[in-house]
Design an enzyme around this catalytic site. Structure first.
Site, short mmCIF file in Angstrom:
data_model
loop_
_atom_site.label_atom_id
_atom_site.label_comp_id
_atom_site.label_asym_id
_atom_site.label_seq_id
_atom_site.Cartn_x
_atom_site.Cartn_y
_atom_site.Cartn_z
N ASN A 147 4.05 -4.39 13.31
CA ASN A 147 4.32 -3.30 12.37
C ASN A 147 5.66 -2.80 12.19
O ASN A 147 6.12 -2.12 11.43
CB ASN A 147 3.28 -2.36 12.60
CG ASN A 147 2.00 -2.30 11.88
OD1 ASN A 147 1.71 -3.20 11.04
ND2 ASN A 147 0.88 -1.50 12.16
N TYR A 148 6.34 -3.21 13.53
CA TYR A 148 7.88 -2.90 13.26
C TYR A 148 8.66 -4.37 12.99
O TYR A 148 9.22 -4.80 13.58
CB TYR A 148 8.37 -2.37 14.51
CG TYR A 148 7.81 -1.24 14.99
CD1 TYR A 148 7.34 -0.26 14.08
CD2 TYR A 148 7.65 -0.81 16.47
CE1 TYR A 148 6.76 0.99 14.59
CE2 TYR A 148 7.28 0.49 16.69
CZ TYR A 148 6.75 1.41 15.70
OH TYR A 148 6.31 2.43 16.12
N HIS B 90 6.07 0.93 3.72
CA HIS B 90 6.91 1.38 4.85
C HIS B 90 7.24 0.10 5.78
O HIS B 90 7.93 0.31 6.63
CB HIS B 90 5.78 2.20 5.92
CG HIS B 90 6.09 3.68 5.37
ND1 HIS B 90 7.09 4.23 6.09
CD2 HIS B 90 5.50 4.46 4.52
CE1 HIS B 90 6.93 5.82 5.74
NE2 HIS B 90 5.84 5.68 4.81
N SER C 158 0.88 -1.09 0.02
CA SER C 158 0.14 -0.04 0.01
C SER C 158 0.85 1.18 -0.13
O SER C 158 0.57 2.15 -0.57
CB SER C 158 -0.81 0.16 1.41
OG SER C 158 -0.31 -0.22 2.39
N SER D 257 6.56 -6.43 1.52
CA SER D 257 5.41 -6.13 0.67
C SER D 257 6.06 -6.09 -0.87
O SER D 257 5.34 -5.86 -1.80
CB SER D 257 4.74 -4.85 0.78
OG SER D 257 5.58 -3.76 0.87
N VAL E 78 -2.32 2.84 4.81
CA VAL E 78 -3.45 2.37 5.83
C VAL E 78 -3.57 1.05 5.80
O VAL E 78 -3.85 0.43 6.93
CB VAL E 78 -4.62 3.01 5.56
CG1 VAL E 78 -4.80 4.44 5.49
CG2 VAL E 78 -5.59 2.32 4.25
N GLY F 189 -1.40 -1.86 5.64
CA GLY F 189 -0.65 -2.41 6.53
C GLY F 189 -0.67 -1.83 7.75
O GLY F 189 -0.84 -2.55 8.73
N HIS F 190 -0.63 -0.49 7.88
CA HIS F 190 -0.90 0.07 9.44
C HIS F 190 -2.07 -0.58 9.95
O HIS F 190 -2.00 -0.76 11.38
CB HIS F 190 -1.08 1.42 9.27
CG HIS F 190 -0.97 2.19 10.52
ND1 HIS F 190 0.21 2.42 11.38
CD2 HIS F 190 -1.83 3.03 11.11
CE1 HIS F 190 -0.16 3.36 12.34
NE2 HIS F 190 -1.27 3.81 12.06
#
Length: 531
Positions: A473-474, A111, A108, A117, A178, A180-181
Site C-alpha cells: 500500500n506504500y 491515495h 476508489s 489507479s 477502502v 485499495g486499503h
C-alpha cells in the site's frame, strides 16, 4: 436495445473533436455502443459514462488525484471515466474494454502513491467507484458490508452511528478508499490487537475478467486468499467487502510527547526500538522523525531532529501510565500527558481533526493534503544501532524534507502466519518504516525524489534483507516495474514481487494465471501470469 446515433452524439459531443484522431473517436463510438448495449436500460449510460468532452470530465478526474506528480499536461488521460452506480456498469465496462483493447484502472479514492489507479502509458479508462459507497452495519452479528468506493471515515462514522463500542482495525487517514486499503493489507492504531483490515475480511464481491459476479463461495479460497493483501487490481474489480467489526472499550487513551535530539530523543528512540513491539497488544506506540527548528542551536545549526511518540491505548489513563512506567520509564510519561476519550474520538484525533469536531468531518472525501509526494517503506527485524541512528539524523538534517513514521509490530501481528493471507509481513518484524516527503512546486520534484532515494540507500544495512521487504500500500515503482504497460515476465516481476509478498508471490502468480490467464487486469506492478 442499443442507443441511437442521436444519443451517441449527445454523449460524445460534437463530431469536430479538437485534438482527437479519427481512431480515438471511433473507439469512443464503438465503446459506448458496446457499453449501452450491455446495460438493461441503455439510457443509464449518459449518467455514468464520461468522455474527454463531458463537462464534468476534468473535475471527476482530478477529484481523487492526491499526488500532483500525476496532475500535469504530459500525463496521458483516460479516454473514458466510468462512474458506476450499479455492478452492471462495472460488468459492461470490463466486457467493452476487452472488446476495444483498452486497459482498465480502478479507483476508489486515489491515495495510491504512484497513481496506478488513474495513470497509464497506453489507451485506458478509469472505473471510478466513488458512487458505490454504501455501508450496512450489523451489530448483532458483528459485521458490516462496505462498498469499495467508501472512504475509511465513512466506515468509522457508520459503525459509530450504530454503536460506540465497536470499531474496525484500519488506517488513520479518513479519506483513504477502502478498496485499495483492504486489498493491500491495511493497518492502523489497533492492528496490534486485531490484525490488519485484510485479516478481518470475511467475504467479498468481485467482477472477474469475464464479467461474472463472484463471492467468496463462488470465487474459491485461492482467489479470496489473494485479494486479502495481494492487491485487488490484478484479479478483477472488487466492489464490496464483508468485514468483521471489533469491540472497543468505552474509554481509550491517547498521548503525543515530543523530544528533540538535544532533549535526549536518540536514547529514547533506541529504547523504543526494543520495547514498542513487545508492549501489551492494547498499546499502539509509534514514533515519527522529522526536522524541526532548534531552540538550542548547536554547532551553528538552527535545525534539529524531532521525535514524536504517539500512542493509543485501549483502556483508561491510569492503567496506561502504569504499564509504560514499568516497561518504558525513560519516556517519563505522566498522567497530564494523556487524554481519555471514546474510540471514535480517537479516530478524529489520529486523522488530524479536533476531538470536539462533529463526526460528520469523517464524511468529507476531500483530502487534508494535496501536493507532490514520494514514499517508500521498509521492515526491520532488529534495532538500528546507535551509530546507524546518528548517521540517519545527519541525513535528515541535510535533506530537511523527509519524514519517517515508525510503526511497531508484535502483538496479534506476530501470531498470524505469514501465509494466512497474501500479506506476508508478520512474526520477526519489530517495526515498519514509511518514508514520506512532500513539496509544493513541480520544479522541486527531482530534488525531493533524489533526497528520498539517498535516504533509502543509507538505510539498506539496517533493514530486512533477502528480500528487503516493502508494503504494497506504500507503492514504490523504484522497486521495479512491469514492461510494456503491464506485460512482464515472471522473472521481471519477481524483482519487485518478492519485496512486497515474499514467499507468497509464487502463489499469487498461480492464482492470477488461473483467474486471468490473458493478463487483462494489469498495471506497472500487477501480478504476472506464468508463461
Amino acid at each position: 436495445m442499443a442507443v441511437t446515433n442521436f444519443e451517441l452524439l449527445l454523449l460524445l459531443g460534437t463530431l469536430c473533436i479538437s485534438g482527437f484522431s479519427a481512431t480515438s473517436y471511433s473507439t469512443q463510438v464503438s465503446f459506448l455502443q458496446c457499453f449501452s448495449s450491455n446495460l438493461q436500460h441503455p439510457n443509464e449510460a449518459s449518467n455514468v459514462f464520461l468522455t474527454t468532452n463531458s463537462s464534468n470530465y476534468s473535475s471527476v478526474l482530478q477529484s481523487s488525484i492526491r499526488n500532483h506528480r500525476f496532475l500535469n499536461n504530459s500525463t496521458l488521460k483516460p479516454q473514458f471515466i466510468i462512474t458506476p452506480s450499479h455492478v452492471s456498469h462495472i460488468q459492461a465496462a470490463i466486457r467493452c474494454s476487452k472488446q476495444n483493447g483498452l486497459q482498465v484502472r480502478v479507483r476508489s479514492a486515489g491515495h495510491d502513491y504512484e497513481g496506478l489507479s488513474y495513470v497509464a502509458d497506453v489507451p485506458f479508462l478509469i472505473i471510478d467507484l466513488f458512487n458505490l459507497r454504501s455501508i450496512r452495519v450489523d451489530i448483532d452479528n458483528e459485521s458490516a458490508w462496505v462498498e469499495s468506493g467508501a472512504i475509511l471515515g465513512e466506515l468509522y462514522h457508520k459503525i459509530a452511528e450504530k454503536s460506540k463500542l465497536y470499531g474496525f482495525p484500519a488506517g488513520s487517514c479518513s479519506t483513504v478508499g477502502v478498496g485499495g486499503h483492504f486489498s493491500g493489507g491495511g493497518f492502523g492504531t489497533i492492528f496490534r490487537k486485531y490484525g490488519l483490515a485484510a485479516d478481518n475480511i470475511i467475504d467479498a464481491k468481485i467482477v472477474d475478467v469475464n464479467g461474472k459476479i463472484l463471492t467468496r463461495k463462488s470465487m474459491g479460497e485461492d482467489l479470496f486468499w489473494a485479494i486479502r493483501g495481494g492487491g485487488g487490481a490484478s484479479f478483477g474489480v472488487i466492489f464490496s467487502w464483508k468485514v468483521k467489526i471489533v469491540p472497543v472499550p468505552q474509554t481509550v487513551t491517547v498521548f503525543n510527547v515530543r523530544y528533540t535530539l538535544e532533549q535526549g530523543a536518540s536514547k529514547l528512540l533506541q529504547k523504543w526500538q526494543n520495547v514498542a513491539h513487545e508492549l501489551d497488544e492494547d498499546i499502539f506506540l509509534h514514533a515519527v522523525l522529522e526536522v524541526a527548528d532548534s531552540t538550542t542551536s548547536s554547532a551553528g545549526s538552527n535545525k534539529t531532529v524531532l521525535v514524536s511518540f504517539g500512542s493509543l491505548y485501549l483502556g483508561g489513563v491510569e492503567k496506561l501510565v502504569s504499564l509504560l512506567q514499568e516497561s518504558f520509564p525513560q519516556l517519563g510519561l505522566m498522567r497530564e500527558n494523556c487524554t481519555e476519550m471514546t474510540w471514535i474520538q480517537s479516530v478524529l484525533y489520529f486523522a488530524g481533526f479536533s476531538t470536539k469536531d462533529s463526526l460528520n468531518v469523517l464524511l468529507d472525501r476531500s483530502t487534508q493534503y494535496k501536493g507532490f509526494l514520494k514514499a517508500k517503506s521498509d521492515y526491520l527485524t532488529k534495532p538500528v544501532s546507535e551509530t546507524g541512528l546518528e548517521g540517519l539524523y545527519r541525513i535528515l538534517l541535510e535533506e530537511e524534507a523527509p519524514v519517517l513514521i515508525l510503526t511497531p509490530y508484535g502483538g496479534r501481528m506476530s501470531e498470524i502466519s505469514d501465509s494466512e493471507i497474501a500479506f506476508p509481513h508478520r512474526k520477526g518484524n519489530i517495526y515498519a518504516i514509511q518514508y514520506l516527503t512532500n513539496w509544493d512546486e513541480e520544479d522541486e520534484t527531482e530534488k525531493h525524489i533524489s533526497s528520498m532515494r539517498r535516504l533509502y540507500k543509507y538505510m539498506k544495512p539496517y533493514v530486512s534483507k533477502a528480500p528487503r521487504a516493502a508494503y504494497l500500500n506504500y507503492r514504490d515503482l523504484d522497486l521495479g516495474r512491469n514492461n510494456n504497460a503491464g506485460n512482464s515476465s515472471y522473472a521481471q516481476a519477481y524483482v519487485w514481487g518478492l519485496k512486497y509478498f515474499k514467499n507468497n508471490f509464487k502463489r499469487l502468480v498461480r492464482v492470477k494465471t488461473a483467474v486471468d490467464p490473458d493478463n487483462f487486469f494489469r498495471n506497472e506492478q500487477s501480478i504476472p501470469v506464468f508463461p
